[in-house]
Design an enzyme around this catalytic site. Structure first.
Site, PDB file in Angstrom:
ATOM      1  N   CYS A  57       0.823  -1.212   0.000  1.00 33.43           N
ATOM      2  CA  CYS A  57       0.000   0.000   0.000  1.00 33.43           C
ATOM      3  C   CYS A  57       0.850   1.251   0.000  1.00 33.43           C
ATOM      4  O   CYS A  57       0.329   2.353  -0.168  1.00 33.43           O
ATOM      5  CB  CYS A  57      -0.910   0.012   1.225  1.00 33.43           C
ATOM      6  SG  CYS A  57      -2.039  -1.362   1.269  1.00 33.43           S
ATOM      7  N   ASN A 101     -10.027  -0.195   1.815  1.00 34.84           N
ATOM      8  CA  ASN A 101      -8.589  -0.053   1.581  1.00 34.84           C
ATOM      9  C   ASN A 101      -8.314  -0.325   0.097  1.00 34.84           C
ATOM     10  O   ASN A 101      -8.453  -1.452  -0.360  1.00 34.84           O
ATOM     11  CB  ASN A 101      -7.842  -1.049   2.472  1.00 34.84           C
ATOM     12  CG  ASN A 101      -6.332  -0.960   2.327  1.00 34.84           C
ATOM     13  OD1 ASN A 101      -5.834  -0.336   1.391  1.00 34.84           O
ATOM     14  ND2 ASN A 101      -5.618  -1.584   3.246  1.00 34.84           N
ATOM     15  N   HIS A 146      -2.557   6.814   4.340  1.00 35.14           N
ATOM     16  CA  HIS A 146      -3.094   5.638   3.648  1.00 35.14           C
ATOM     17  C   HIS A 146      -4.390   5.229   4.341  1.00 35.14           C
ATOM     18  O   HIS A 146      -4.493   5.260   5.569  1.00 35.14           O
ATOM     19  CB  HIS A 146      -2.064   4.499   3.700  1.00 35.14           C
ATOM     20  CG  HIS A 146      -2.635   3.192   3.265  1.00 35.14           C
ATOM     21  ND1 HIS A 146      -3.348   3.054   2.092  1.00 35.14           N
ATOM     22  CD2 HIS A 146      -2.638   1.962   3.856  1.00 35.14           C
ATOM     23  CE1 HIS A 146      -3.745   1.803   1.975  1.00 35.14           C
ATOM     24  NE2 HIS A 146      -3.341   1.124   3.030  1.00 35.14           N
TER      25      HIS A 146
HETATM   26  N1  ACO Z   1     -16.797  -9.743  10.892  1.00 32.23           N
HETATM   27  C1  ACO Z   1     -17.018 -10.211  12.125  1.00 32.23           C
HETATM   28  N2  ACO Z   1     -16.046 -10.636  12.940  1.00 32.23           N
HETATM   29  C2  ACO Z   1     -14.788 -10.588  12.481  1.00 32.23           C
HETATM   30  C3  ACO Z   1     -14.482 -10.129  11.188  1.00 32.23           C
HETATM   31  C4  ACO Z   1     -15.540  -9.694  10.381  1.00 32.23           C
HETATM   32  N3  ACO Z   1     -15.370  -9.221   9.130  1.00 32.23           N
HETATM   33  N4  ACO Z   1     -13.147 -10.191  11.004  1.00 32.23           N
HETATM   34  C5  ACO Z   1     -12.633 -10.669  12.132  1.00 32.23           C
HETATM   35  N5  ACO Z   1     -13.612 -10.928  13.029  1.00 32.23           N
HETATM   36  C6  ACO Z   1     -13.483 -11.470  14.367  1.00 32.23           C
HETATM   37  C7  ACO Z   1     -12.259 -12.305  14.518  1.00 32.23           C
HETATM   38  O1  ACO Z   1     -12.501 -13.609  14.078  1.00 32.23           O
HETATM   39  C8  ACO Z   1     -12.015 -12.207  16.016  1.00 32.23           C
HETATM   40  O2  ACO Z   1     -12.835 -13.152  16.651  1.00 32.23           O
HETATM   41  P1  ACO Z   1     -12.274 -14.042  17.855  1.00 32.23           P
HETATM   42  O3  ACO Z   1     -11.849 -13.041  18.902  1.00 32.23           O
HETATM   43  O4  ACO Z   1     -13.436 -14.870  18.208  1.00 32.23           O
HETATM   44  O5  ACO Z   1     -11.121 -14.775  17.259  1.00 32.23           O
HETATM   45  C9  ACO Z   1     -12.535 -10.830  16.380  1.00 32.23           C
HETATM   46  O6  ACO Z   1     -13.336 -10.403  15.294  1.00 32.23           O
HETATM   47  C10 ACO Z   1     -11.455  -9.788  16.634  1.00 32.23           C
HETATM   48  O7  ACO Z   1     -10.460  -9.904  15.634  1.00 32.23           O
HETATM   49  P2  ACO Z   1      -9.218  -8.946  15.641  1.00 32.23           P
HETATM   50  O8  ACO Z   1      -8.320  -9.339  14.509  1.00 32.23           O
HETATM   51  O9  ACO Z   1      -8.610  -8.821  16.998  1.00 32.23           O
HETATM   52  O10 ACO Z   1      -9.912  -7.561  15.316  1.00 32.23           O
HETATM   53  P3  ACO Z   1      -9.239  -6.155  15.278  1.00 32.23           P
HETATM   54  O11 ACO Z   1      -9.940  -5.234  16.181  1.00 32.23           O
HETATM   55  O12 ACO Z   1      -7.748  -6.229  15.342  1.00 32.23           O
HETATM   56  O13 ACO Z   1      -9.614  -5.679  13.802  1.00 32.23           O
HETATM   57  C11 ACO Z   1      -8.667  -5.555  11.608  1.00 32.23           C
HETATM   58  C12 ACO Z   1      -9.203  -6.446  12.695  1.00 32.23           C
HETATM   59  C13 ACO Z   1      -9.759  -4.611  11.170  1.00 32.23           C
HETATM   60  C14 ACO Z   1      -8.218  -6.417  10.432  1.00 32.23           C
HETATM   61  C15 ACO Z   1      -7.497  -4.738  12.167  1.00 32.23           C
HETATM   62  O14 ACO Z   1      -6.592  -5.592  12.795  1.00 32.23           O
HETATM   63  C16 ACO Z   1      -6.786  -3.963  11.105  1.00 32.23           C
HETATM   64  O15 ACO Z   1      -7.297  -2.998  10.571  1.00 32.23           O
HETATM   65  N6  ACO Z   1      -5.520  -4.336  10.817  1.00 32.23           N
HETATM   66  C17 ACO Z   1      -4.738  -3.640   9.812  1.00 32.23           C
HETATM   67  C18 ACO Z   1      -5.101  -4.166   8.469  1.00 32.23           C
HETATM   68  C19 ACO Z   1      -4.476  -3.348   7.385  1.00 32.23           C
HETATM   69  O16 ACO Z   1      -4.313  -2.168   7.494  1.00 32.23           O
HETATM   70  N7  ACO Z   1      -4.145  -4.029   6.286  1.00 32.23           N
HETATM   71  C20 ACO Z   1      -3.700  -3.417   5.119  1.00 32.23           C
HETATM   72  C21 ACO Z   1      -2.253  -3.202   5.092  1.00 32.23           C
HETATM   73  S1  ACO Z   1      -1.799  -2.343   3.706  1.00 32.23           S
HETATM   74  C22 ACO Z   1      -1.418  -3.350   2.352  1.00 32.23           C
HETATM   75  O17 ACO Z   1      -0.285  -3.358   1.906  1.00 32.23           O
HETATM   76  C23 ACO Z   1      -2.502  -4.154   1.638  1.00 32.23           C
END
Ligand code: ACO
Length: 339
Positions: free
Chosen positions: A117, A287, A257
Site C-alpha cells: 500500500c 482499503n 493511507h
Molecule cells: N466480521 C465479524 N467478525 C470478524 C471479522 C468480520 N469481518 N473479522 C474478524 N472478526 C473477528 C475475529 O474472528 C475475532 O474473533 P475471535 O476473537 O473470536 O477470534 C474478532 O473479530 C477480533 O479480531 P481482531 O483481529 O482482533 O480484530 P481487530 O480489532 O484487530 O480488527 C482488523 C481487525 C480490522 C483487520 C485490524 O486488525 C486492522 O485494521 N488491521 C490492519 C489491516 C491493514 O491495514 N491491512 C492493510 C495493510 S496495507 C497493504 O499493503 C494491503
C-alpha cells in the site's frame, strides 16, 4: 534521502472508481460478518468492485487521462510512467507498459512498482528523483488496484477490508519555494509473512495444489499489521518533518493511507491535528492499497482543503513490510498559470 534541491510538484491529479458499490449489508449476505462489526472496527461502510472486464491498467487509464487533462500535459510529453500496484493485469508485461500504450505515451519509459500500500508514495519519491536530476520533465505516477480479484470471499478477516480504485498524478518541476520538501522510505522484509499473496510467482508457481490450498488469495495477520501500521504512520510523519526541519505544528493537512479509521485517528492524534485537517475516505472505498492516497488527495483538493503553500504530509504503510512519508509544500499550478 535528503531534501530535494530542485523542487518537484504535482501538476495534476485524476482518479477513477468502478461503478459497482458493495455495501457492508450486502457482504453480510455472503460471509459471516455484520455491518456493525465492520463499521466499528474499520470505519468502512462500502467499497467499489471492478467490472469483470476491468483490470488494473483500465482503472489506471481513466485516472491517468484525468490527471493529464488537469495538468494540461499531453501523453506524448510524458518521459516516464510508473504504476504502483499489487494487482497488476498479469505478472508481466508490466501494467505500466499496458497503461503507456493505452495512453499513447509514446515517448515514455514505463515500469511497475511493487511496495504494498506504500507503492504510491514510493512512486512519487522515484518520480521526484528523475525530475530533480533533470532526467525526466513530466512523470505520471498511477496507483491502481483490483484487490477484489485476490480476496478469499469466505475469509471474513480480509474480504471486508479492501476495494478497487485508481488515482494518478502528473509530476513536474515546481518553484524553489514549493514542491516536495522531504521523503522518507522504509522497509522490513522480515515482516513479509504478515501480508502476502503466496502463489503465482517463482516460489509457488500456479498449480492445482496452490489453488486447492487457497494460496492465490491475499493472506494477512490483521492484528500484527495493525500494530505495525500505527507505529509506521507516526514514525514516517515524524521523519519527514525532521528531515525538512519542521514540526507537527507546521502541518496544514495530512493524507494517510486509508486502511482503517482507527489507524488514521491515531496518526492524527499523535500529530495534534483535528480530523477536519485529515483526509478520510476509507468509509466509502475501503482499503484501495496503492490507490488510496491519490484518491484521498483529489477529494481533499476538490473540497478546497488544500491550498497553495500548505504543508501536506502523506504517510503510508503496507506489505513488504514497507512504510513511507512525503512532505510537500503544495503548489497550485493552475492558480499560478500552469507549468
Ligand atoms: N466480521 C465479524 N467478525 C470478524 C471479522 C468480520 N469481518 N473479522 C474478524 N472478526 C473477528 C475475529 O474472528 C475475532 O474473533 P475471535 O476473537 O473470536 O477470534 C474478532 O473479530 C477480533 O479480531 P481482531 O483481529 O482482533 O480484530 P481487530 O480489532 O484487530 O480488527 C482488523 C481487525 C480490522 C483487520 C485490524 O486488525 C486492522 O485494521 N488491521 C490492519 C489491516 C491493514 O491495514 N491491512 C492493510 C495493510 S496495507 C497493504 O499493503 C494491503
Amino acid at each position: 534521502m535528503n531534501s530535494e534541491k530542485s523542487r518537484v510538484g504535482i501538476a495534476g491529479v485524476g482518479t477513477y472508481v468502478p461503478e459497482r458499490v458493495l455495501t457492508n449489508l450486502q457482504l453480510q449476505e455472503i460471509v459471516d460478518t455484520s455491518d456493525q462489526w465492520i463499521r466499528s472496527r474499520t470505519g468502512i461502510c462500502e467499497r467499489r468492485v471492478a467490472a469483470d472486464d476491468e483490470a488494473a491498467s483500465d482503472l489506471a487509464l481513466h485516472a491517468s487521462r484525468r490527471a493529464l487533462a488537469n495538468a494540461g500535459v499531453g501523453p506524448d510529453e510524458l518521459d516516464l510512467v510508473i504504476m504502483a500496484t499489487n494487482t497488476p493485469d498479469m505478472l508481466f508485461p508490466a501494467s505500466a507498459c499496458l497503461l503507456q500504450d493505452k495512453l499513447g505515451a509514446k515517448n515514455a519509459g514505463a515500469f511497475d512498482l511493487l511496495a504494498g500500500c506504500t507503492g504510491f508514495i514510493y512512486g512519487m519519491a522515484v518520480a521526484s528523483q528523475f525530475i530533480a536530476a533533470g532526467t525526466a520533465r513530466n512523470v505520471l505516477v498511477a496507483g491502481s488496484e483490483v484487490l477484489t480479484r485476490i480476496l478469499n470471499w469466505k475469509d471474513r478477516n480480509t474480504c471486508v477490508l479492501f476495494g478497487d480504485g485508481a488515482g494518478s498524478v502528473v509530476m513536474t518541476k515546481a518553484p524553489d519555494d514549493r514542491g516536495i520538501l522531504s521523503v522518507a522510505l522504509g522497509s522490513d522484509g522480515s515482516g513479509g509473512d504478515l501480508l502476502k499473496l503466496p502463489a503465482g510467482g517463482s516460489l509457488f508457481p500456479a498449480s492445482t495444489e496452490t489453488v486447492a490450498r487457497g494460496q492465490h488469495y491475499l493472506q494477512m495477520n490483521g492484528r500484527e499489521v495493525f500494530k505495525f501500521a500505527v507505529r509506521a504512520m507516526e514514525d514516517s510523519a515524524g521523519e519527514v518533518l525532521r528531515r525538512a526541519g519542521l514540526t507537527g505544528a507546521d502541518v496544514d493537512f495530512l493524507i494517510p493511507h486509508q486502511a482503517n479509521t482507527r489507524i488514521i485517528e491515531h496518526a492524527a492524534k499523535k500529530m495534534n491535528l483535528p480530523m477536519d485537517r485529515v483526509a478520510v475516505n476509507v468509509d466509502r472505498y475501503g482499503n484501495t492499497s496503492a490507490a488510496s492516497i491519490p484518491l484521498a488527495l483529489e477529494e481533499s483538493l476538490q473540497a478546497g482543503k488544500i491550498k497553495d503553500g500548505d504543508n501536506v504530509v502523506m504517510v503510508g504503510f503496507g506489505a513488504g513490510l514497507t512504510w513511507a512519508g512525503l512532505l510537500i509544500k503544495w503548489y497550485d499550478y493552475k492558480a499560478n498559470n500552469g507549468r
